[in-house]
Design a protein around this motif. Sequence first.
Motif, PDB file in Angstrom:
ATOM      1  N   ILE A   1       0.848  -1.187   0.000  1.00 40.10           N
ATOM      2  CA  ILE A   1       0.000   0.000   0.000  1.00 40.10           C
ATOM      3  C   ILE A   1       0.884   1.237   0.000  1.00 40.10           C
ATOM      4  O   ILE A   1       1.825   1.349   0.784  1.00 40.10           O
ATOM      5  CB  ILE A   1      -0.924   0.015   1.234  1.00 40.10           C
ATOM      6  N   ALA A   2       0.582   2.157  -0.871  1.00 38.67           N
ATOM      7  CA  ALA A   2       1.360   3.388  -0.974  1.00 38.67           C
ATOM      8  C   ALA A   2       1.108   4.265   0.256  1.00 38.67           C
ATOM      9  O   ALA A   2       0.004   4.289   0.801  1.00 38.67           O
ATOM     10  CB  ALA A   2       0.975   4.144  -2.237  1.00 38.67           C
ATOM     11  N   PRO A   3       2.129   5.001   0.704  1.00 32.87           N
ATOM     12  CA  PRO A   3       1.979   5.840   1.902  1.00 32.87           C
ATOM     13  C   PRO A   3       0.843   6.864   1.799  1.00 32.87           C
ATOM     14  O   PRO A   3       0.273   7.263   2.821  1.00 32.87           O
ATOM     15  CB  PRO A   3       3.338   6.531   2.015  1.00 32.87           C
ATOM     16  N   ASP A   4       0.512   7.284   0.560  1.00 32.90           N
ATOM     17  CA  ASP A   4      -0.540   8.287   0.417  1.00 32.90           C
ATOM     18  C   ASP A   4      -1.923   7.664   0.239  1.00 32.90           C
ATOM     19  O   ASP A   4      -2.909   8.377   0.045  1.00 32.90           O
ATOM     20  CB  ASP A   4      -0.224   9.213  -0.750  1.00 32.90           C
ATOM     21  N   ASP A   5      -1.991   6.328   0.296  1.00 35.93           N
ATOM     22  CA  ASP A   5      -3.284   5.652   0.185  1.00 35.93           C
ATOM     23  C   ASP A   5      -4.108   5.918   1.443  1.00 35.93           C
ATOM     24  O   ASP A   5      -3.590   5.894   2.560  1.00 35.93           O
ATOM     25  CB  ASP A   5      -3.057   4.139   0.013  1.00 35.93           C
ATOM     26  N   GLU A   6      -5.414   6.159   1.277  1.00 36.09           N
ATOM     27  CA  GLU A   6      -6.265   6.465   2.422  1.00 36.09           C
ATOM     28  C   GLU A   6      -6.380   5.301   3.403  1.00 36.09           C
ATOM     29  O   GLU A   6      -6.743   5.477   4.561  1.00 36.09           O
ATOM     30  CB  GLU A   6      -7.663   6.875   1.951  1.00 36.09           C
ATOM     31  N   ASN A   7      -6.060   4.072   2.945  1.00 37.66           N
ATOM     32  CA  ASN A   7      -6.103   2.899   3.806  1.00 37.66           C
ATOM     33  C   ASN A   7      -4.759   2.590   4.466  1.00 37.66           C
ATOM     34  O   ASN A   7      -4.623   1.596   5.176  1.00 37.66           O
ATOM     35  CB  ASN A   7      -6.561   1.677   3.008  1.00 37.66           C
ATOM     36  N   TYR A   8      -3.758   3.424   4.192  1.00 42.64           N
ATOM     37  CA  TYR A   8      -2.437   3.214   4.773  1.00 42.64           C
ATOM     38  C   TYR A   8      -2.515   3.444   6.290  1.00 42.64           C
ATOM     39  O   TYR A   8      -3.005   4.473   6.750  1.00 42.64           O
ATOM     40  CB  TYR A   8      -1.433   4.177   4.159  1.00 42.64           C
ATOM     41  N   PHE A   9      -2.046   2.468   7.049  1.00 43.43           N
ATOM     42  CA  PHE A   9      -2.164   2.550   8.514  1.00 43.43           C
ATOM     43  C   PHE A   9      -1.188   3.578   9.079  1.00 43.43           C
ATOM     44  O   PHE A   9       0.007   3.536   8.806  1.00 43.43           O
ATOM     45  CB  PHE A   9      -1.889   1.188   9.150  1.00 43.43           C
ATOM     46  N   GLN A  10      -1.702   4.488   9.866  1.00 45.03           N
ATOM     47  CA  GLN A  10      -0.877   5.482  10.539  1.00 45.03           C
ATOM     48  C   GLN A  10      -0.862   5.172  12.040  1.00 45.03           C
ATOM     49  O   GLN A  10      -1.839   5.425  12.745  1.00 45.03           O
ATOM     50  CB  GLN A  10      -1.450   6.890  10.309  1.00 45.03           C
TER      51      GLN A  10
END
Length: 229
Positions: A1-10
């Motif tokens: 998953i790309a870092p700018d994907d809205e599903n990327y876990f922060q």
Amino acid sequence: IAPDDENYFQPPKRERQAITRSRVDRVRDKHFSKANNDELIKFCQGTGLRRSELKALKGRDLITRQQKDAEIAALEQKPEREPADDHRLGILYDARMFEGEYFTHVRNGKGGRERISPIIGKHMEQIVERMKNITPDEKVWQHVNENADIHSYRAEYATTMYRAYARNIEDIPYDRVNRGTGKRFQSEVYVCRKDEDGRKLDKAAMLLCSKALGHNRISVVADNYIRGL
């Protein structure tokens, strides 16, 4: 998953002021007698071992400076050293950074890391005597009270060690120049942030504490162990 994907876990940021481990009273503290566990507490304060390391510690894990130096000399004189020999030398070299005559050998610490840590503090003789009276293959502690706040004792160990090795901040030289401002600064001084903004610590002493506790980063020592300075 790309870092700018809205599903990327922060992952949530961990703030020092939010850390409560061993800093507030817990229910388990009511079920722990300091008087009945006096020797265990003193042992922990002088060795800085984790709970799992305490449970695994045996009589043979007491090491003297003479034994350590002799092993270094023997390994250095080997005509052809194996990778395991170099690994062992690295551990021994780290231990040579510490003062004192007695050490504990942690064979399997956090992440499987091995280390040799100094025994320090006013109860050192009592700790050494206990280990000397244990047979090589016998556990030093047959039982470690589950209600003992081991982390707080590690913090006391780290703080005692830091105080023993730390230089006065004013005595640490201004040895680097900031490329942007052109001002000189102390590269060996660690400046705390956020809730402890402005507090300064000696990086060299922090490194010793980190190695003795079995950590790799000095920031862990500043955030979780060194207290009350």
